[in-house]
Design a protein around this motif. Structure first.
Motif, PDB file in Angstrom:
ATOM      1  N   ASP A 210      18.745  44.739 -16.889  1.00 45.50           N
ATOM      2  CA  ASP A 210      17.933  44.325 -15.748  1.00 45.50           C
ATOM      3  C   ASP A 210      17.096  45.511 -15.268  1.00 45.50           C
ATOM      4  OD1 ASP A 210      16.865  43.263 -13.465  1.00 45.50           O
ATOM      5  OD2 ASP A 210      18.769  43.001 -12.411  1.00 45.50           O
ATOM      6  N   PHE A 211      15.779  45.351 -15.197  1.00 45.89           N
ATOM      7  CA  PHE A 211      14.929  46.452 -14.752  1.00 45.89           C
ATOM      8  C   PHE A 211      15.183  46.785 -13.288  1.00 45.89           C
ATOM      9  CE2 PHE A 211      10.856  48.556 -13.661  1.00 45.89           C
ATOM     10  CZ  PHE A 211      10.895  49.544 -14.627  1.00 45.89           C
ATOM     11  N   GLY A 212      15.929  45.943 -12.611  1.00 49.01           N
ATOM     12  CA  GLY A 212      16.312  46.237 -11.243  1.00 49.01           C
ATOM     13  C   GLY A 212      17.093  47.532 -11.124  1.00 49.01           C
ATOM     14  N   LEU A 213      17.701  48.002 -12.226  1.00 50.93           N
ATOM     15  CA  LEU A 213      18.443  49.260 -12.165  1.00 50.93           C
ATOM     16  C   LEU A 213      17.480  50.416 -11.886  1.00 50.93           C
ATOM     17  CD1 LEU A 213      18.487  51.415 -14.901  1.00 50.93           C
ATOM     18  CD2 LEU A 213      19.161  49.265 -15.948  1.00 50.93           C
ATOM     19  N   VAL A 214      16.259  50.361 -12.424  1.00 57.39           N
ATOM     20  CA  VAL A 214      15.258  51.388 -12.139  1.00 57.39           C
ATOM     21  C   VAL A 214      14.702  51.202 -10.730  1.00 57.39           C
ATOM     22  CG1 VAL A 214      12.989  52.310 -12.797  1.00 57.39           C
ATOM     23  CG2 VAL A 214      14.656  51.686 -14.565  1.00 57.39           C
ATOM     24  N   GLU A 215      14.429  49.964 -10.370  1.00 57.04           N
ATOM     25  CA  GLU A 215      13.879  49.685  -9.046  1.00 57.04           C
ATOM     26  C   GLU A 215      14.840  50.092  -7.941  1.00 57.04           C
ATOM     27  OE1 GLU A 215      11.296  45.824 -10.605  1.00 57.04           O
ATOM     28  OE2 GLU A 215      13.361  45.598  -9.879  1.00 57.04           O
ATOM     29  N   GLN A 216      16.143  49.923  -8.178  1.00 58.80           N
ATOM     30  CA  GLN A 216      17.117  50.316  -7.169  1.00 58.80           C
ATOM     31  C   GLN A 216      17.179  51.834  -7.023  1.00 58.80           C
ATOM     32  OE1 GLN A 216      18.891  48.192  -5.086  1.00 58.80           O
ATOM     33  NE2 GLN A 216      19.210  50.150  -4.054  1.00 58.80           N
ATOM     34  N   ILE A 217      17.035  52.550  -8.134  1.00 57.84           N
ATOM     35  CA  ILE A 217      16.981  54.010  -8.067  1.00 57.84           C
ATOM     36  C   ILE A 217      15.791  54.445  -7.221  1.00 57.84           C
ATOM     37  CG2 ILE A 217      16.560  56.112  -9.414  1.00 57.84           C
ATOM     38  CD1 ILE A 217      18.141  54.809 -11.693  1.00 57.84           C
ATOM     39  N   VAL A 218      14.650  53.793  -7.431  1.00 55.35           N
ATOM     40  CA  VAL A 218      13.454  54.119  -6.660  1.00 55.35           C
ATOM     41  C   VAL A 218      13.678  53.833  -5.176  1.00 55.35           C
ATOM     42  CG1 VAL A 218      11.021  53.543  -6.297  1.00 55.35           C
ATOM     43  CG2 VAL A 218      11.912  53.758  -8.619  1.00 55.35           C
ATOM     44  N   ALA A 219      14.304  52.687  -4.873  1.00 59.23           N
ATOM     45  CA  ALA A 219      14.569  52.337  -3.477  1.00 59.23           C
ATOM     46  C   ALA A 219      15.531  53.332  -2.833  1.00 59.23           C
ATOM     47  CB  ALA A 219      15.141  50.922  -3.395  1.00 59.23           C
ATOM     48  N   ASP A 220      16.568  53.727  -3.569  1.00 50.31           N
ATOM     49  CA  ASP A 220      17.517  54.714  -3.040  1.00 50.31           C
ATOM     50  C   ASP A 220      16.827  56.052  -2.811  1.00 50.31           C
ATOM     51  OD1 ASP A 220      19.467  52.799  -3.186  1.00 50.31           O
ATOM     52  OD2 ASP A 220      20.372  53.546  -5.037  1.00 50.31           O
ATOM     53  N   PHE A 221      15.944  56.415  -3.725  1.00 54.75           N
ATOM     54  CA  PHE A 221      15.218  57.681  -3.588  1.00 54.75           C
ATOM     55  C   PHE A 221      14.314  57.640  -2.359  1.00 54.75           C
ATOM     56  CE2 PHE A 221      12.128  60.965  -4.640  1.00 54.75           C
ATOM     57  CZ  PHE A 221      12.917  61.951  -5.212  1.00 54.75           C
ATOM     58  N   HIS A 222      13.684  56.495  -2.138  1.00 60.63           N
ATOM     59  CA  HIS A 222      12.844  56.368  -0.950  1.00 60.63           C
ATOM     60  C   HIS A 222      13.668  56.505   0.326  1.00 60.63           C
ATOM     61  CE1 HIS A 222      10.728  54.283   2.326  1.00 60.63           C
ATOM     62  NE2 HIS A 222       9.657  54.831   1.791  1.00 60.63           N
ATOM     63  N   ALA A 223      14.868  55.945   0.327  1.00 55.76           N
ATOM     64  CA  ALA A 223      15.727  56.067   1.509  1.00 55.76           C
ATOM     65  C   ALA A 223      16.039  57.532   1.803  1.00 55.76           C
ATOM     66  CB  ALA A 223      17.017  55.275   1.298  1.00 55.76           C
ATOM     67  N   ARG A 224      16.228  58.323   0.747  1.00 58.59           N
ATOM     68  CA  ARG A 224      16.469  59.759   0.941  1.00 58.59           C
ATOM     69  C   ARG A 224      15.230  60.445   1.509  1.00 58.59           C
ATOM     70  NH1 ARG A 224      18.169  61.478  -4.862  1.00 58.59           N
ATOM     71  NH2 ARG A 224      17.852  63.556  -3.958  1.00 58.59           N
ATOM     72  N   LEU A 225      14.049  60.047   1.021  1.00 61.68           N
ATOM     73  CA  LEU A 225      12.818  60.616   1.548  1.00 61.68           C
ATOM     74  C   LEU A 225      12.642  60.268   3.025  1.00 61.68           C
ATOM     75  CD1 LEU A 225      10.322  59.886  -1.373  1.00 61.68           C
ATOM     76  CD2 LEU A 225      11.371  62.077  -0.796  1.00 61.68           C
ATOM     77  N   ALA A 226      12.983  59.024   3.368  1.00 57.69           N
ATOM     78  CA  ALA A 226      12.854  58.602   4.757  1.00 57.69           C
ATOM     79  C   ALA A 226      13.763  59.423   5.663  1.00 57.69           C
ATOM     80  CB  ALA A 226      13.174  57.116   4.884  1.00 57.69           C
ATOM     81  N   ARG A 227      14.987  59.681   5.189  1.00 60.42           N
ATOM     82  CA  ARG A 227      15.918  60.479   5.998  1.00 60.42           C
ATOM     83  C   ARG A 227      15.450  61.923   6.132  1.00 60.42           C
ATOM     84  NH1 ARG A 227      19.760  57.462   2.983  1.00 60.42           N
ATOM     85  NH2 ARG A 227      20.066  59.217   1.543  1.00 60.42           N
ATOM     86  N   SER A 228      14.639  62.384   5.175  1.00 53.78           N
ATOM     87  CA  SER A 228      14.161  63.763   5.225  1.00 53.78           C
ATOM     88  C   SER A 228      12.821  63.889   5.944  1.00 53.78           C
ATOM     89  CB  SER A 228      14.046  64.331   3.808  1.00 53.78           C
ATOM     90  OG  SER A 228      13.017  63.671   3.087  1.00 53.78           O
ATOM     91  N   GLY A 229      12.377  62.792   6.576  1.00 62.36           N
ATOM     92  CA  GLY A 229      11.171  62.867   7.380  1.00 62.36           C
ATOM     93  C   GLY A 229       9.936  62.234   6.788  1.00 62.36           C
ATOM     94  N   MET A 230      10.077  61.450   5.694  1.00 66.72           N
ATOM     95  CA  MET A 230       8.915  60.803   5.088  1.00 66.72           C
ATOM     96  C   MET A 230       9.141  59.301   4.962  1.00 66.72           C
ATOM     97  SD  MET A 230       7.488  63.477   2.223  1.00 66.72           S
ATOM     98  CE  MET A 230       9.063  63.808   1.455  1.00 66.72           C
ATOM     99  N   PRO A 231       9.295  58.590   6.074  1.00 64.19           N
ATOM    100  CA  PRO A 231       9.561  57.149   6.002  1.00 64.19           C
ATOM    101  C   PRO A 231       8.400  56.342   5.448  1.00 64.19           C
ATOM    102  CG  PRO A 231       9.080  57.803   8.255  1.00 64.19           C
ATOM    103  CD  PRO A 231       9.200  59.071   7.456  1.00 64.19           C
ATOM    104  N   GLY A 232       7.187  56.890   5.474  1.00 55.68           N
ATOM    105  CA  GLY A 232       6.039  56.162   4.967  1.00 55.68           C
ATOM    106  C   GLY A 232       5.727  56.429   3.517  1.00 55.68           C
TER     107      GLY A 232
END
Length: 404
Positions: A210-232
């Motif tokens: 399921d390509f969702g495994l890559v998409e979930q990694i991207v979503a998790d990475f974005h959550a880390r960016l948001a916590r570090s001050g880049m929510p956009g």
């Protein structure tokens, strides 16, 4: 000429104004002096983020590369008595169902003969729910690109000699969509030849991840960016030619990620003149200001070229607000200095990965053959050493930043 004498009130006002403006003037001078360094620091952060996202996806997909070879080592798959027998009483079907449940990322796991006829396929999904795959036994995969490539030995080869698996670009698989009504079947196919103990070719095993495994990694990475001050931040994953594979823009499209096939597999950022995407595809790494192809705004973008665990090439761009793919871009609207892209990347594997050691990648439920060590504690319901709870994979749990 004699200057007019200022009243006491005017003097006080001028003194206060001077004391108020002086710090601002000094800060402005200091900022101008450090502006170049601040810019370099911000751009370096974007480049590092692109490389980190790329590496996280690489390491996850590297494990999928070895899975398909390991599954085919199970000697129950070598027994003709287990072929073309759908049903839970078939030990081969039970083993495949167990693999799907334990690894949690595969929609279908199919064993075909060299002519493309189905010998066995899973009958349950990763959650243990029955799926309708009996019709696949009447289907031929003779024209499937992964079958021909596996039979010809056209494998994705790594720089350290790791080989043996065909990796197809992500695409919508009709057989997956039929088995899972309501889904689009967007998958990555990993395929490898299956040989018996004497080395005789029996067929090809194909795992539809399921390509969702890559998409979930991207979503998790974005959550880390948001916590570090880049929510956009936006994250975009591209293939080796610059076509979008993941377009993660939570500001423009809030809520769970949804694939838009008007963009996925259709929009090529290199052809649209995005400089950061073109640089990543050429194999360059760093950060630059590039124009958003659809929004028409300039954004800072970090980019890095990935060679994958198997040496497959892809580029990534990161901007305070962009995504990942064969390359990836990241963009961040919260940062007024730069509205970034994301990382471009083609699906591939970690370039520094060690060669596959077949003795270390025995799958759960593997039946020992000659020269094989017997499996330990990996039957149905056993606790997976990486994944924790029995029968459930956590493919997106991060190991040092993102891989199980």
């Amino acid at each position: 000429m004699r200057l007019p004498t200022l009243a006491m009130r005017s003097r006080i006002v001028l003194l206060l104004l001077g004391f108020g403006l002086m710090p601002a003037i000094l800060l402005g001078i200091a900022f101008l002096a450090e502006r170049g360094e601040l810019r370099r620091s911000a751009m370096d952060r974007l480049a590092d983020a692109a490389a980190s996202l790329s590496d996280t996806i690489d390491r996850n997909l590297f494990e999928r590369y070895g899975d398909v070879q390991a599954f085919g080592l199970n000697t129950v798959a070598h027994d003709p008595a287990s072929w073309r027998r759908p049903g839970a009483d078939n030990p081969l079907v039970r083993a495949i169902d167990e693999y799907v449940a334990l690894y949690g990322v595969y929609k279908l796991a199919v064993l075909v003969d060299p002519k493309g006829e189905v010998l066995a396929v899973n009958s349950r999904d990763a959650a243990g729910k029955a799926i309708r795959t009996e019709g696949l036994y009447a289907r031929s995969f003779a024209a499937a690109p992964w079958l021909g490539r596996a039979l010809r030995g056209e494998f994705l080869v790594g720089p350290e000699g790791l080989t043996g698996t065909v990796v197809e670009p992500p695409a919508r698989a009709a057989e997956v969509a039929e088995a899972f009504p309501g889904e689009d079947g967007y998958s990555i196919v990993f395929a490898a030849p299956v040989r018996d103990q004497a080395g005789t070719l029996l067929g090809v095993w194909a795992n539809f991840a399921d390509f969702g495994l890559v998409e979930q990694i991207v979503a998790d990475f974005h959550a880390r960016l948001a916590r570090s001050g880049m929510p956009g931040a936006e994250l975009t994953v591209l293939d080796a030619g610059g076509t979008v594979l993941v377009d993660h823009d939570p500001v423009a499209r809030p809520g769970p990620y949804r694939r838009d096939f008007g963009v996925i597999g259709a929009l090529n950022l290199v052809e649209r003149g995005v400089g950061a995407a073109a640089a990543a595809v050429r194999g360059e790494a760093g950060a630059a200001v590039a124009r958003h192809a659809r929004k028409g705004i300039d954004q800072a973008a970090g980019f890095a070229r990935s060679h994958g665990a198997m040496g497959s090439r892809r580029a990534r761009l990161v901007q305070p607000g962009a995504g990942a793919g064969g390359g990836s871009l990241r963009r961040d609207r919260s940062d007024p200095r730069a509205r970034p892209f994301a990382a471009l990347r083609r699906v591939g594997l970690h370039p520094a990965a060690r060669p596959l050691d077949r003795r270390r990648v025995r799958p759960p439920g593997h039946r020992a053959g000659r020269g094989d060590a017997p499996p330990r504690g990996r039957g149905a319901g056993a606790r997976h050493p990486r994944r924790g709870a029995a029968g459930r994979d956590r493919p997106h749990g991060l190991r040092g930043g993102g891989v199980p």
